[in-house]
Every structure is written in structure tokens, then in C-alpha cells.
Design a protein around this motif. Structure first.
Motif: not given
Length: 109
Positions: A42-47, A62-64, A71-74
Motif C-alpha cells: 500500500h502506497g509504494f510507488k517505486g524504488a 530512493l523509495i517513493l 512507509m510506516d504501515s509497510n
């Protein structure tokens, strides 16, 4: 305001970590980075994992994300174990920060 316009105004966030690995440990760190990123949903856009050239052990991760809370929820047990396994590979703890993505320009697709 329309939802489309609000989406246009929405900014992503980038988690940035800058560090240096012990000599010869970049490949192992890269493998662990890929494993950690594979757990994100959830909410992850790419790295991206960037390596300073020529062929050094210095890098930038770099993590988008949609937002910082995503980020915290993952974070989960698997993710935390991977980060713990990676910690000993660094010469010293990496410098980390969050940035708001203020401009995003794409090239040809």
C-alpha cells in the motif's frame, strides 16, 4: 475542487538513505534491498538503488511513497529482519531523510 485537480496537487514523498557499505558488500546489500522492497504494498510507488561509479561501495537508496504514513504501515516482521540483516554491511549507519517530491518530469515512454 474536482478529485482530478486534487490528485494533480498531491505530492509523493521520497525516503532517501545515503551510505557506504564495507568493501565488497554492495552486491549482498543490493539483494537485501530488493527483498525488502518486495514486501511493500500500500502506497509504494517505486524504488531505486544507485551506486556511485566507478564500481564503489557507496550508494543511495530512493523509495517513493504516496505519503510518509504508508512507509510506516509497510513495516512488518519480514521487513525488519531484512533491515537487521543489512545493518552489519554498512561502514557506519546511513544518513536518512524524507523529501517531498516537488517536481516530477518523465522522459519518453
Amino acid at each position: 475542487m474536482s478529485a482530478e485537480f486534487m490528485d494533480f496537487l498531491k505530492h509523493n514523498y521520497a525516503y532517501v538513505a545515503i551510505g557506504e557499505f564495507k568493501p565488497g558488500k554492495f552486491a549482498e546489500a543490493e539483494r537485501l534491498f530488493a527483498n525488502a522492497v518486495s514486501t511493500y504494498t500500500h502506497g509504494f510507488k517505486g524504488a531505486y538503488l544507485l551506486r556511485e561509479e566507478p564500481d564503489t561501495d557507496k550508494g543511495i537508496a530512493l523509495i517513493l511513497w504516496d505519503n510518509i504514513e504508508d512507509m510506516d504501515s509497510n513495516r512488518n516482521e519480514t521487513h525488519e529482519k531484512i533491515l537487521k540483516d543489512m545493518a552489519h554491511l554498512f561502514i557506519s549507519p546511513p544518513t536518512t531523510a524524507f523529501y517531498q517530491v516537488s517536481s516530477e518530469i518523465s522522459g519518453e515512454t
